[in-house]
Design a protein around this motif. Structure first.
Motif, PDB file in Angstrom:
ATOM      1  N   UNK A   1       2.321  12.182 -14.611  1.00  0.00           N
ATOM      2  CA  UNK A   1       3.329  13.161 -14.243  1.00  0.00           C
ATOM      3  C   UNK A   1       4.379  13.224 -15.358  1.00  0.00           C
ATOM      4  N   UNK A   2       5.469  13.896 -15.103  1.00  0.00           N
ATOM      5  CA  UNK A   2       6.567  13.985 -16.069  1.00  0.00           C
ATOM      6  C   UNK A   2       7.891  13.704 -15.382  1.00  0.00           C
ATOM      7  N   UNK A   3       8.776  13.030 -16.099  1.00  0.00           N
ATOM      8  CA  UNK A   3      10.169  12.911 -15.693  1.00  0.00           C
ATOM      9  C   UNK A   3      10.931  13.682 -16.745  1.00  0.00           C
ATOM     10  N   UNK A   4      11.366  14.884 -16.342  1.00  0.00           N
ATOM     11  CA  UNK A   4      11.919  15.791 -17.341  1.00  0.00           C
ATOM     12  C   UNK A   4      10.789  16.214 -18.258  1.00  0.00           C
ATOM     13  N   UNK A   5      10.960  15.955 -19.540  1.00  0.00           N
ATOM     14  CA  UNK A   5       9.910  16.287 -20.511  1.00  0.00           C
ATOM     15  C   UNK A   5       9.088  15.064 -20.924  1.00  0.00           C
ATOM     16  N   UNK A   6       9.403  13.935 -20.348  1.00  0.00           N
ATOM     17  CA  UNK A   6       8.733  12.693 -20.730  1.00  0.00           C
ATOM     18  C   UNK A   6       7.534  12.416 -19.820  1.00  0.00           C
ATOM     19  N   UNK A   7       6.340  12.243 -20.413  1.00  0.00           N
ATOM     20  CA  UNK A   7       5.176  11.903 -19.600  1.00  0.00           C
ATOM     21  C   UNK A   7       5.303  10.487 -19.032  1.00  0.00           C
ATOM     22  N   UNK A   8       4.903  10.326 -17.780  1.00  0.00           N
ATOM     23  CA  UNK A   8       4.959   9.033 -17.108  1.00  0.00           C
ATOM     24  C   UNK A   8       3.631   8.821 -16.386  1.00  0.00           C
ATOM     25  N   UNK A   9       3.111   7.601 -16.468  1.00  0.00           N
ATOM     26  CA  UNK A   9       1.871   7.252 -15.781  1.00  0.00           C
ATOM     27  C   UNK A   9       2.173   6.176 -14.749  1.00  0.00           C
ATOM     28  N   UNK A  10       1.710   6.418 -13.527  1.00  0.00           N
ATOM     29  CA  UNK A  10       1.871   5.458 -12.445  1.00  0.00           C
ATOM     30  C   UNK A  10       0.507   4.943 -12.023  1.00  0.00           C
TER      31      UNK A  10
ATOM     32  N   UNK B   1       0.842  -1.204   0.000  1.00  0.00           N
ATOM     33  CA  UNK B   1       0.000   0.000   0.000  1.00  0.00           C
ATOM     34  C   UNK B   1       0.875   1.251   0.000  1.00  0.00           C
ATOM     35  N   UNK B   2       0.496   2.205  -0.825  1.00  0.00           N
ATOM     36  CA  UNK B   2       1.246   3.459  -0.928  1.00  0.00           C
ATOM     37  C   UNK B   2       2.278   3.447  -2.040  1.00  0.00           C
ATOM     38  N   UNK B   3       2.642   2.260  -2.546  1.00  0.00           N
ATOM     39  CA  UNK B   3       3.583   2.172  -3.659  1.00  0.00           C
ATOM     40  C   UNK B   3       2.816   2.168  -4.970  1.00  0.00           C
ATOM     41  N   UNK B   4       3.542   2.392  -6.057  1.00  0.00           N
ATOM     42  CA  UNK B   4       2.908   2.446  -7.374  1.00  0.00           C
ATOM     43  C   UNK B   4       3.846   1.810  -8.394  1.00  0.00           C
ATOM     44  N   UNK B   5       3.301   1.520  -9.571  1.00  0.00           N
ATOM     45  CA  UNK B   5       4.071   0.908 -10.643  1.00  0.00           C
ATOM     46  C   UNK B   5       3.844   1.713 -11.911  1.00  0.00           C
ATOM     47  N   UNK B   6       4.866   1.796 -12.744  1.00  0.00           N
ATOM     48  CA  UNK B   6       4.709   2.551 -13.987  1.00  0.00           C
ATOM     49  C   UNK B   6       3.860   1.745 -14.975  1.00  0.00           C
ATOM     50  N   UNK B   7       3.167   2.470 -15.823  1.00  0.00           N
ATOM     51  CA  UNK B   7       2.312   1.843 -16.835  1.00  0.00           C
ATOM     52  C   UNK B   7       3.117   0.865 -17.693  1.00  0.00           C
ATOM     53  N   UNK B   8       4.301   1.253 -18.220  1.00  0.00           N
ATOM     54  CA  UNK B   8       5.050   0.304 -19.060  1.00  0.00           C
ATOM     55  C   UNK B   8       5.472  -0.961 -18.308  1.00  0.00           C
ATOM     56  N   UNK B   9       5.822  -0.824 -17.035  1.00  0.00           N
ATOM     57  CA  UNK B   9       6.221  -2.007 -16.252  1.00  0.00           C
ATOM     58  C   UNK B   9       5.022  -2.933 -16.033  1.00  0.00           C
ATOM     59  N   UNK B  10       3.857  -2.360 -15.725  1.00  0.00           N
ATOM     60  CA  UNK B  10       2.644  -3.163 -15.549  1.00  0.00           C
ATOM     61  C   UNK B  10       2.287  -3.849 -16.870  1.00  0.00           C
ATOM     62  N   UNK B  11       2.397  -3.118 -17.955  1.00  0.00           N
ATOM     63  CA  UNK B  11       2.118  -3.677 -19.285  1.00  0.00           C
ATOM     64  C   UNK B  11       3.051  -4.849 -19.571  1.00  0.00           C
ATOM     65  N   UNK B  12       4.314  -4.691 -19.229  1.00  0.00           N
ATOM     66  CA  UNK B  12       5.302  -5.750 -19.442  1.00  0.00           C
ATOM     67  C   UNK B  12       4.984  -6.980 -18.584  1.00  0.00           C
ATOM     68  N   UNK B  13       4.685  -6.761 -17.317  1.00  0.00           N
ATOM     69  CA  UNK B  13       4.372  -7.874 -16.415  1.00  0.00           C
ATOM     70  C   UNK B  13       3.162  -8.670 -16.871  1.00  0.00           C
ATOM     71  N   UNK B  14       2.169  -7.961 -17.404  1.00  0.00           N
ATOM     72  CA  UNK B  14       0.912  -8.608 -17.788  1.00  0.00           C
ATOM     73  C   UNK B  14       0.870  -9.030 -19.249  1.00  0.00           C
ATOM     74  N   UNK B  15       1.887  -8.626 -20.022  1.00  0.00           N
ATOM     75  CA  UNK B  15       1.946  -8.937 -21.447  1.00  0.00           C
ATOM     76  C   UNK B  15       0.658  -8.497 -22.157  1.00  0.00           C
TER      77      UNK B  15
END
Length: 103
Positions: A68-77, A30-44
């Protein structure tokens, strides 16, 4: 959305893809999150398929999506909300009851 009665399988979680998503997110503390690409990879899953199922879970307030953004790159958690964690626990309890185990 009407609350699910005890012993019933939550139709929002019950769809195979959403069950995989919820089960995966439930393993994250609880309280932790995962990035969209990592979740996508885990679930194929494809990005579109994952997005569609996440939207259903988000509409039910089972997941929280943070853009959110990391630098100029959009990131979804993605994270499982408190309500989502409870719904998943209720779902697994109902499944155990259905299969003849004790809940």
């Amino acid at each position: 959305m009407a609350p699910v009665q005890q012993g019933e399988l939550d139709p929002v979680i019950h769809a195979a893809a959403r069950l995989k998503i919820t089960a995966t997110l439930a393993t994250i503390p609880p309280g932790d999150k995962i990035s969209f690409p990592r979740l996508q990879e885990l679930l194929d899953m494809t990005p579109g398929n994952l997005s569609t199922h996440l939207r259903k879970l988000e509409d039910a307030e089972y997941v929280e999506v943070e853009k959110t953004h990391q630098g100029r790159t959009p990131v979804t958690y993605i994270s499982l909300s408190k309500a989502g964690r409870r719904a998943f626990e209720d779902y697994t309890d109902a499944l155990k009851q259905l299969l003849g185990g004790t809940a």
